[in-house]
Each structure stands twice: as C-alpha cells, then as structure tokens.
Design an enzyme around this catalytic site. Structure first.
Site: not given
Length: 317
Positions: A93, A196
C-alpha cells in the site's frame, strides 16, 4: 537474491521512531521530510499517542518517512550504493511510495509531497461515509472471498498466508463479523477508512494532478507492483500505478509469489517492521527474514545484504 520490503498503514506504534532519530543525520532528515509534508514526523514518531498516529493524514507520511530513514541507516551500515542493496523492492500500500523513492523513481521530496496529498485526500474521503477495514484470518480462501463480496465488501488486500482484508462500511463489516465462514476469525484494523476501494475515489484527482507535474526516473532496483505482482522498471508506469492504487486492491499475495518465482532467498522489512515479515514467514517458507525494528537490527540486516544480494556492490567479496 534479496528483497527489501516497506510496510503499510497500521504498522505504526507510538514512539517507534525514537531510537532511529538518535542516529547521526536522521533527525535532520526527518525534519526535512516534515517540512515537505506539513506533518511533524519527529513529534508523531516519538511523542504522539496511538489515536493520533492512526489518523490517515498523519500515519501515511510517518510510515514513508520511517522507511526512508531506516533505509538510509541500513545503506550506511552496509556500506552499499543504492543500487547494490537489494535485487527487488516492494511496498505494501503506502509502502510502495517508500519503495519508489528508495529505487530513485521519485526523489525523497517528491515522495514526501506525493504521500502528503494522498494522505489528506484519503482522510477526507474517509470522512464522507464511516468505513473501515478488517482482516479475515483463516478459513477457505474462496469461501472467505465469497462471504466478503456477499456482504457488499471489497477484498481490499489479499495478503496471502491465509489473510484477506475486507473493506467497506462499518455496518457491512459488522454483518460479516456476525456471519464468518468456518474456521475464520476477524480482526478490525487500525485504519480510518475503506482504503483501496471506490470509497477512496474522491482522493484520486488531486493525486493525479500532482503526478502530472512529475517526471519520474527509471528505478535503480525493480519494484514489484501491488496491482499484480509484476516487476516494474519504468518510472512513469510506477507513478501511474501509485495513483491508481488508491482505489484498487493490494495483491500482496502476488508480490510474495513473484519474489518466490524470482528466487528470493532473503527478505528485509524496513521500519515500522513486523507485519510483512509475519506474512512472509507463513507464505514464503524457506526464505530468511528480518524485521528491522530498531538500530540494533542494522548489523544483522547489513549481513543479510552481503549474504543474499546478487548485485555487485552488495555481494560479499
């Protein structure tokens, strides 16, 4: 073959940066990062409490700064040039921004400004609707995925090693917790939104606008993409994927598989370390791992670089 990996949000703990800032030059580097982000990295990494550093706008710049500071200390300890420290880089991430800066695709200042825009945009997006993320551990992966999707949630992280992170509204997450598949358990994560997923779409425009101002360089070390585990060697492609990553799932399972397929024998995780090494111990059996949690781990990490990196500068003579 050596991989260096950079952790994502949720890995931070109060005071974790304190011992690092005692090393020569690192406090000054942290202050420069603070100036670029508008976030006091020194204060948040040493004094702020858990609730404060959970804030997305604080956590993301803090984690990227920590990774870059750790890497600078590691490169010094190992006496290696940037291109000689590892064969592959990957970041989970927001850690993918750390990896891009280590590889030279972005400068440290560009990475700082990029993560600040990302963090503020995602914090604002998180405030629109109460959302969150929960890790589902164990159970049959296919059954878990079906349950996640049946509750209207997104499998935002497929971390491999029996861990799938579901993201969506708090009501959806609560419903999943009440109807877990057999042999699965759920752990709410210390994040403030459904990262996300399409819940983060409002954060994309400002990030894309800043990305358009940048001219990224080819990375000195290949970076494995969160999107599909593919090895990236083009700076523009890396930057483009950093933007799209905000609303797309993280496939850490594919990154780990790519490391195995490439023949990785050693894995070092930069601070705030521990999460990705935990996944690697379960999903990358036989690979030597090291979580660099404090300066006390630098000598062992330097030895791993000498023993595992196939690059000329990093290989023991």
């Amino acid at each position: 073959m050596l991989a260096i990996v950079c952790p994502g949000q949720g890995s931070q703990t109060p005071g974790f940066l304190t011992p690092w800032l005692e090393l020569p030059g690192l406090r000054e580097n942290a202050e420069e990062f603070s100036d670029a982000t508008g976030i006091d990295v020194v204060e948040h990494g040493t004094e702020s409490d858990e609730e404060t550093i959970k804030d997305t706008a604080v956590a993301q710049p803090l984690i990227v700064a920590a990774g870059l500071l750790t890497y600078a200390a590691l490169a010094e300890a190992a006496s290696v040039a940037d291109a000689g420290s590892a064969d592959l880089l990957a970041g989970h991430s927001v850690g993918e921004i750390t990896a891009a800066a280590i590889a030279g695709a972005l400068s440290d200042e560009e990475a700082a400004r990029f993560v600040a825009i990302r963090a503020k945009g995602m914090a604002s997006a998180s405030a629109i609707t109460p959302t969150g993320m929960s890790a589902v551990l164990g159970g049959d992966p296919d059954v878990v995925l079906a349950a996640v999707e049946a509750h209207g949630l997104t499998p935002a992280n497929n971390n491999g090693a029996g861990q799938i992170v579901a993201a969506g509204t708090l009501e959806q997450l609560a419903a999943l917790a009440e109807a877990l598949p057999a042999k699965a358990r759920i752990i709410p994560l210390k994040v403030a939104g459904a990262f996300h997923t399409q819940h983060m779409a409002p954060a994309v425009d400002a990030l894309a606008a800043y990305a358009d101002l940048l001219t990224p360089s080819a990375p000195r070390i290949p970076i494995l993409s969160n999107a599909d585990g593919g090895s990236l060697t083009d700076g523009q492609e890396i930057l483009s994927r950093l933007v799209s990553q905000v609303t797309n799932p993280v496939r850490w399972d594919l990154c780990m598989q790519s490391m195995l397929d490439a023949g990785v024998t050693g894995l070092i995780e930069l601070a705030p370390a521990g999460t990705l090494v935990g996944l690697a111990k379960r999903g990358m059996k036989g690979v030597e791992t090291l979580a660099v949690k404090s300066p006390d781990d630098l000598d062992a990490a330097a030895a791993m670089i000498r023993n595992h990196s196939t690059t000329t500068e990093g290989t023991a003579e």
